[in-house]
Design an enzyme around this catalytic site. Sequence first.
Site, PDB file in Angstrom:
ATOM      1  N   ASP A 200       0.852  -1.190   0.000  1.00 15.41           N
ATOM      2  CA  ASP A 200       0.000   0.000   0.000  1.00 15.41           C
ATOM      3  C   ASP A 200       0.886   1.238   0.000  1.00 15.41           C
ATOM      4  O   ASP A 200       1.563   1.533   0.995  1.00 15.41           O
ATOM      5  CB  ASP A 200      -0.918  -0.013   1.229  1.00 15.41           C
ATOM      6  CG  ASP A 200      -1.925   1.134   1.181  1.00 15.41           C
ATOM      7  OD1 ASP A 200      -1.493   2.308   1.106  1.00 15.41           O
ATOM      8  OD2 ASP A 200      -3.132   0.868   1.188  1.00 15.41           O
ATOM      9  N   ASP A 203       0.219   3.869   2.838  1.00 14.67           N
ATOM     10  CA  ASP A 203       0.692   3.415   4.152  1.00 14.67           C
ATOM     11  C   ASP A 203       2.211   3.459   4.229  1.00 14.67           C
ATOM     12  O   ASP A 203       2.774   3.845   5.260  1.00 14.67           O
ATOM     13  CB  ASP A 203       0.221   1.982   4.427  1.00 14.67           C
ATOM     14  CG  ASP A 203      -1.238   1.929   4.851  1.00 14.67           C
ATOM     15  OD1 ASP A 203      -1.800   2.986   5.200  1.00 14.67           O
ATOM     16  OD2 ASP A 203      -1.821   0.828   4.824  1.00 14.67           O
TER      17      ASP A 203
HETATM   18  N1  URA Z   1      -2.893   0.785  -4.219  1.00 14.87           N
HETATM   19  C1  URA Z   1      -1.731   0.573  -3.560  1.00 14.87           C
HETATM   20  O1  URA Z   1      -1.262   1.418  -2.795  1.00 14.87           O
HETATM   21  N2  URA Z   1      -1.088  -0.591  -3.767  1.00 14.87           N
HETATM   22  C2  URA Z   1      -1.545  -1.547  -4.596  1.00 14.87           C
HETATM   23  O2  URA Z   1      -0.904  -2.586  -4.758  1.00 14.87           O
HETATM   24  C3  URA Z   1      -2.769  -1.298  -5.291  1.00 14.87           C
HETATM   25  C4  URA Z   1      -3.417  -0.122  -5.077  1.00 14.87           C
END
Ligand code: URA
Length: 209
Positions: A200, A203
């Site tokens: 992510d 994050d």
């Molecule tokens: N958004 C993200 O931050 N990571 C992914 O793998 C897919 C969407």
Amino acid sequence: MGQVHVMDHPLIQHKLTIIRDKATGTKVFREVADEIAMLMAYEITRDLELEDTMVETPVVTAKAKTLSGKKLGVVPILRAGLGMVEGVVNMIPAAKVGHIGMYRDETTFEPVEYFIKMPSDISERTLIVVDPMLATGGSAILAMDALKKRGATNIKFMCMVAAPEGVKALQEKHPDVDIYIAALDEGLNEDGYIVPGLGDAGDRLFGTK
Ligand code: URA
């Protein structure tokens, strides 16, 4: 159909590997993401128009080139797109920055726009929409819809890691938008993450989990 440009410059690829690594912490992730954005900005501006000017060097007056003054805008898709703004603005200090915020509806899983603030002369600018990840393409498509509704006619999309599904969806809905990516990954897993991806991006940039 919008063209897909894969920016496979060795420096970009090397830095991408650093941020893919799950052992890379927030501080380094943020710094390296910034560097990647800067290098990508260098590539994405390759076709900026130049005009002739004169310059007085310490030696002579000479003919030289200067940017023709075409206006640019950078538009991060909140929140992860913020991680690419500084790198781009370092390269293009005159660019204005617009913001577009989207969240994912928990029942429909569709992105919903909740915030938008753009430069008033949006129709006169080339907009570089930035988001580190192009997964399903839902947010990018909605961002393009929102910008075009407000008068934008010249948009480029720049992301670090893309899934083929997202590229296809964005190309189908917005064939006029060229897509600039650092890597085209294998695809999406059942949780919607890009594989191999980097997790992510929001994050990892902001240290949330
Ligand atoms: N958004 C993200 O931050 N990571 C992914 O793998 C897919 C969407």
